[in-house]
Write a protein that holds these residues in place. Structure first.
Motif, PDB file in Angstrom:
ATOM      1  N   GLY A  77       1.023  -1.095   0.108  1.00 54.54           N
ATOM      2  CA  GLY A  77      -0.008   0.006   0.056  1.00 54.54           C
ATOM      3  C   GLY A  77       0.887   1.118   0.027  1.00 54.54           C
ATOM      4  O   GLY A  77       0.547   2.091  -0.536  1.00 54.54           O
ATOM      5  N   LEU A  78       2.014   1.200   0.709  1.00 52.46           N
ATOM      6  CA  LEU A  78       2.893   2.247   0.651  1.00 52.46           C
ATOM      7  C   LEU A  78       3.285   2.538  -0.822  1.00 52.46           C
ATOM      8  O   LEU A  78       3.386   3.684  -1.116  1.00 52.46           O
ATOM      9  CB  LEU A  78       4.116   2.088   1.470  1.00 52.46           C
ATOM     10  N   GLU A  79       3.740   1.707  -1.515  1.00 47.49           N
ATOM     11  CA  GLU A  79       4.016   2.009  -2.970  1.00 47.49           C
ATOM     12  C   GLU A  79       3.090   2.314  -3.790  1.00 47.49           C
ATOM     13  O   GLU A  79       3.205   3.220  -4.470  1.00 47.49           O
ATOM     14  CB  GLU A  79       4.511   0.435  -3.497  1.00 47.49           C
ATOM     15  N   PHE A  80       1.656   2.000  -3.416  1.00 46.59           N
ATOM     16  CA  PHE A  80       0.544   2.481  -4.224  1.00 46.59           C
ATOM     17  C   PHE A  80       0.561   3.995  -3.939  1.00 46.59           C
ATOM     18  O   PHE A  80       0.359   4.790  -4.749  1.00 46.59           O
ATOM     19  CB  PHE A  80      -0.659   1.858  -3.759  1.00 46.59           C
ATOM     20  N   GLY A  81       0.673   4.485  -2.770  1.00 46.84           N
ATOM     21  CA  GLY A  81       0.663   5.765  -2.127  1.00 46.84           C
ATOM     22  C   GLY A  81       1.665   6.586  -2.899  1.00 46.84           C
ATOM     23  O   GLY A  81       1.337   7.494  -3.377  1.00 46.84           O
ATOM     24  N   ILE A  82       2.895   6.315  -3.027  1.00 44.68           N
ATOM     25  CA  ILE A  82       3.811   6.946  -3.451  1.00 44.68           C
ATOM     26  C   ILE A  82       3.663   7.038  -4.995  1.00 44.68           C
ATOM     27  O   ILE A  82       3.893   8.018  -5.538  1.00 44.68           O
ATOM     28  CB  ILE A  82       5.217   6.220  -3.327  1.00 44.68           C
ATOM     29  N   ARG A  83       3.235   5.893  -5.611  1.00 42.42           N
ATOM     30  CA  ARG A  83       2.864   5.838  -7.222  1.00 42.42           C
ATOM     31  C   ARG A  83       1.673   6.946  -7.436  1.00 42.42           C
ATOM     32  O   ARG A  83       1.890   7.745  -8.264  1.00 42.42           O
ATOM     33  CB  ARG A  83       2.637   4.380  -7.610  1.00 42.42           C
ATOM     34  N   LEU A  84       0.524   6.930  -6.325  1.00 37.77           N
ATOM     35  CA  LEU A  84      -0.476   7.814  -6.788  1.00 37.77           C
ATOM     36  C   LEU A  84      -0.122   9.315  -6.444  1.00 37.77           C
ATOM     37  O   LEU A  84      -0.509  10.091  -7.315  1.00 37.77           O
ATOM     38  CB  LEU A  84      -1.509   7.541  -5.665  1.00 37.77           C
ATOM     39  N   ILE A  85       0.760   9.621  -5.573  1.00 36.39           N
ATOM     40  CA  ILE A  85       1.101  11.061  -5.299  1.00 36.39           C
ATOM     41  C   ILE A  85       2.147  11.356  -6.458  1.00 36.39           C
ATOM     42  O   ILE A  85       2.179  12.550  -6.898  1.00 36.39           O
ATOM     43  CB  ILE A  85       2.046  11.092  -4.091  1.00 36.39           C
ATOM     44  N   ASN A  86       2.895  10.529  -6.947  1.00 40.85           N
ATOM     45  CA  ASN A  86       3.746  10.829  -8.128  1.00 40.85           C
ATOM     46  C   ASN A  86       2.922  11.074  -9.255  1.00 40.85           C
ATOM     47  O   ASN A  86       2.942  11.902 -10.276  1.00 40.85           O
ATOM     48  CB  ASN A  86       4.837   9.870  -8.431  1.00 40.85           C
ATOM     49  N   TRP A  87       2.148  10.130  -9.643  1.00 41.19           N
ATOM     50  CA  TRP A  87       0.958  10.066 -10.683  1.00 41.19           C
ATOM     51  C   TRP A  87       0.265  11.425 -10.602  1.00 41.19           C
ATOM     52  O   TRP A  87       0.007  12.197 -11.880  1.00 41.19           O
ATOM     53  CB  TRP A  87       0.041   9.159 -10.835  1.00 41.19           C
ATOM     54  N   SER A  88      -0.167  12.028  -9.549  1.00 38.36           N
ATOM     55  CA  SER A  88      -0.741  13.101  -9.505  1.00 38.36           C
ATOM     56  C   SER A  88      -0.171  14.353  -9.902  1.00 38.36           C
ATOM     57  O   SER A  88      -0.398  15.229 -10.538  1.00 38.36           O
ATOM     58  CB  SER A  88      -1.420  13.414  -7.915  1.00 38.36           C
ATOM     59  N   TRP A  89       1.186  14.438  -9.485  1.00 35.35           N
ATOM     60  CA  TRP A  89       2.127  15.276  -9.882  1.00 35.35           C
ATOM     61  C   TRP A  89       2.279  15.551 -11.378  1.00 35.35           C
ATOM     62  O   TRP A  89       2.200  16.384 -12.162  1.00 35.35           O
ATOM     63  CB  TRP A  89       3.544  15.193  -9.189  1.00 35.35           C
ATOM     64  N   ALA A  90       2.400  14.148 -11.825  1.00 38.89           N
ATOM     65  CA  ALA A  90       2.773  14.226 -13.310  1.00 38.89           C
ATOM     66  C   ALA A  90       1.593  14.488 -14.177  1.00 38.89           C
ATOM     67  O   ALA A  90       1.672  15.288 -15.143  1.00 38.89           O
ATOM     68  CB  ALA A  90       2.955  12.618 -13.735  1.00 38.89           C
ATOM     69  N   LEU A  91       0.305  14.174 -13.586  1.00 37.70           N
ATOM     70  CA  LEU A  91      -0.891  14.586 -14.435  1.00 37.70           C
ATOM     71  C   LEU A  91      -1.128  15.830 -14.199  1.00 37.70           C
ATOM     72  O   LEU A  91      -1.488  16.657 -15.317  1.00 37.70           O
ATOM     73  CB  LEU A  91      -2.175  13.930 -13.850  1.00 37.70           C
ATOM     74  N   LYS A  92      -0.686  16.680 -13.174  1.00 34.88           N
ATOM     75  CA  LYS A  92      -0.973  18.129 -12.899  1.00 34.88           C
ATOM     76  C   LYS A  92       0.093  18.891 -14.086  1.00 34.88           C
ATOM     77  O   LYS A  92      -0.086  19.766 -14.654  1.00 34.88           O
ATOM     78  CB  LYS A  92      -0.532  18.473 -11.693  1.00 34.88           C
ATOM     79  N   LEU A  93       1.291  18.229 -14.267  1.00 33.73           N
ATOM     80  CA  LEU A  93       2.288  18.890 -15.017  1.00 33.73           C
ATOM     81  C   LEU A  93       2.075  18.693 -16.624  1.00 33.73           C
ATOM     82  O   LEU A  93       2.327  19.653 -17.366  1.00 33.73           O
ATOM     83  CB  LEU A  93       3.689  18.149 -14.918  1.00 33.73           C
ATOM     84  N   ILE A  94       1.346  17.662 -17.050  1.00 31.92           N
ATOM     85  CA  ILE A  94       0.961  17.368 -18.363  1.00 31.92           C
ATOM     86  C   ILE A  94      -0.393  17.464 -18.707  1.00 31.92           C
ATOM     87  O   ILE A  94      -0.758  17.205 -19.966  1.00 31.92           O
ATOM     88  CB  ILE A  94       1.496  15.991 -18.782  1.00 31.92           C
ATOM     89  N   LYS A  95      -1.209  18.050 -17.901  1.00 32.36           N
ATOM     90  CA  LYS A  95      -2.714  18.096 -18.019  1.00 32.36           C
ATOM     91  C   LYS A  95      -3.110  18.968 -19.398  1.00 32.36           C
ATOM     92  O   LYS A  95      -4.018  18.522 -20.030  1.00 32.36           O
ATOM     93  CB  LYS A  95      -3.295  18.899 -17.103  1.00 32.36           C
ATOM     94  N   ASP A  96      -2.240  19.723 -19.920  1.00 32.27           N
ATOM     95  CA  ASP A  96      -2.283  20.542 -21.202  1.00 32.27           C
ATOM     96  C   ASP A  96      -1.759  19.734 -22.401  1.00 32.27           C
ATOM     97  O   ASP A  96      -1.793  20.271 -23.477  1.00 32.27           O
ATOM     98  CB  ASP A  96      -2.200  21.977 -21.159  1.00 32.27           C
ATOM     99  N   TYR A  97      -0.982  18.596 -22.103  1.00 26.97           N
ATOM    100  CA  TYR A  97      -0.300  17.907 -23.229  1.00 26.97           C
ATOM    101  C   TYR A  97      -1.325  17.133 -24.371  1.00 26.97           C
ATOM    102  O   TYR A  97      -2.169  16.383 -23.960  1.00 26.97           O
ATOM    103  CB  TYR A  97       0.721  16.936 -22.534  1.00 26.97           C
ATOM    104  N   SER A  98      -1.332  17.493 -25.515  1.00 26.23           N
ATOM    105  CA  SER A  98      -2.127  16.882 -26.487  1.00 26.23           C
ATOM    106  C   SER A  98      -2.118  15.462 -26.524  1.00 26.23           C
ATOM    107  O   SER A  98      -3.165  14.857 -26.985  1.00 26.23           O
ATOM    108  CB  SER A  98      -1.987  17.582 -27.646  1.00 26.23           C
ATOM    109  N   GLY A  99      -0.995  15.041 -26.176  1.00 23.50           N
ATOM    110  CA  GLY A  99      -0.778  13.350 -25.939  1.00 23.50           C
ATOM    111  C   GLY A  99      -1.629  12.864 -24.910  1.00 23.50           C
ATOM    112  O   GLY A  99      -2.001  11.474 -24.853  1.00 23.50           O
ATOM    113  N   LEU A 100      -1.945  13.550 -24.011  1.00 22.47           N
ATOM    114  CA  LEU A 100      -2.990  12.986 -22.803  1.00 22.47           C
ATOM    115  C   LEU A 100      -4.446  13.068 -23.370  1.00 22.47           C
ATOM    116  O   LEU A 100      -5.061  13.948 -22.963  1.00 22.47           O
ATOM    117  CB  LEU A 100      -2.738  13.991 -21.505  1.00 22.47           C
ATOM    118  N   THR A 101      -4.849  11.963 -24.198  1.00 20.79           N
ATOM    119  CA  THR A 101      -5.939  11.998 -24.387  1.00 20.79           C
ATOM    120  C   THR A 101      -6.957  11.696 -23.609  1.00 20.79           C
ATOM    121  O   THR A 101      -6.740  10.989 -22.649  1.00 20.79           O
ATOM    122  CB  THR A 101      -6.195  10.914 -25.788  1.00 20.79           C
ATOM    123  N   GLU A 102      -8.159  11.779 -24.048  1.00 20.66           N
ATOM    124  CA  GLU A 102      -9.271  11.465 -23.115  1.00 20.66           C
ATOM    125  C   GLU A 102      -9.310  10.000 -22.706  1.00 20.66           C
ATOM    126  O   GLU A 102      -9.434   9.347 -21.646  1.00 20.66           O
ATOM    127  CB  GLU A 102     -10.804  11.730 -23.562  1.00 20.66           C
TER     128      GLU A 102
END
Length: 187
Positions: free
Chosen positions: A15-40
């Motif tokens: 679960g700790l690894e999930f937590g770390i992964r989810l926090i990192n993914w949240s940062w990544a999504l925030k940073l690439i939210k306007d990237y055209s490659g992040l399709t729906e």
């Protein structure tokens, strides 16, 4: 996501690894939210994985032998995901559960700012978990946590006392979330 099917690989063990992964993914999504490659479609797949990981954490919290930084990371992820993705079906439940456990997990920092595990590295990791979680969720920290974090910061500054690095006191596994400072982390 393709290489780590739900509950199939070693990456679904902690679960700790999930937590770390989810926090990192949240940062990544925030940073690439306007990237055209992040399709729906891609975003939907990512969100589905986020939901599976968060629910797995919620059902398997480290309430017993690892009720330390493991539980702290899990609760931080529940708090973050329920704040960043309130539209998810179980977000309200995750939020309630994380808020119920939030102050309990913050026993990892004593009122004077010293880490309960008597380890500088684990104190930094606990601070890292909560600071990044609240930063990305754009939330204010509860006063009790704010005070403990302030005291922990003051404690760490006292330990440094003009040194370039923090002294290595206690156990260490060099855990951290997003290492934005790379090897200059302790400076």
């Amino acid at each position: 996501i393709k290489q780590n099917p739900y509950l199939f690989t070693i990456n679904w063990f902690s679960g700790l690894e999930f937590g770390i992964r989810l926090i990192n993914w949240s940062w990544a999504l925030k940073l690439i939210k306007d990237y055209s490659g992040l399709t729906e479609e891609r975003f939907r797949r990512i969100l589905c994985s986020v939901e599976l990981q968060t629910e797995t954490i919620c059902r398997n919290l480290s309430l017993y032998s690892s009720a330390n930084n493991h539980l702290t990371g899990e609760v931080a992820a529940l708090q973050l995901i329920s704040s960043v993705f309130p539209e998810l079906i179980k977000a309200k439940r995750w939020k309630e559960k994380s808020e119920k456990l939030l102050l309990k997990t913050f026993n990892q920092i004593y009122n004077d700012g010293v880490g309960a595990e008597q380890s500088v590295n684990y104190l930094l990791f606990t601070l890292d978990l909560y600071l990044q979680t609240y930063l990305i969720a754009s939330k204010e920290m509860p006063n009790e946590i704010n005070e403990k974090m302030k005291n922990a910061g003051e404690f760490l500054c006292c330990l440094m006392d003009g040194r370039e690095k923090l002294p290595e006191i206690g156990d260490s596994d060099d855990a951290h979330l997003v290492d934005l400072l790379e090897d200059k982390r302790n400076k």
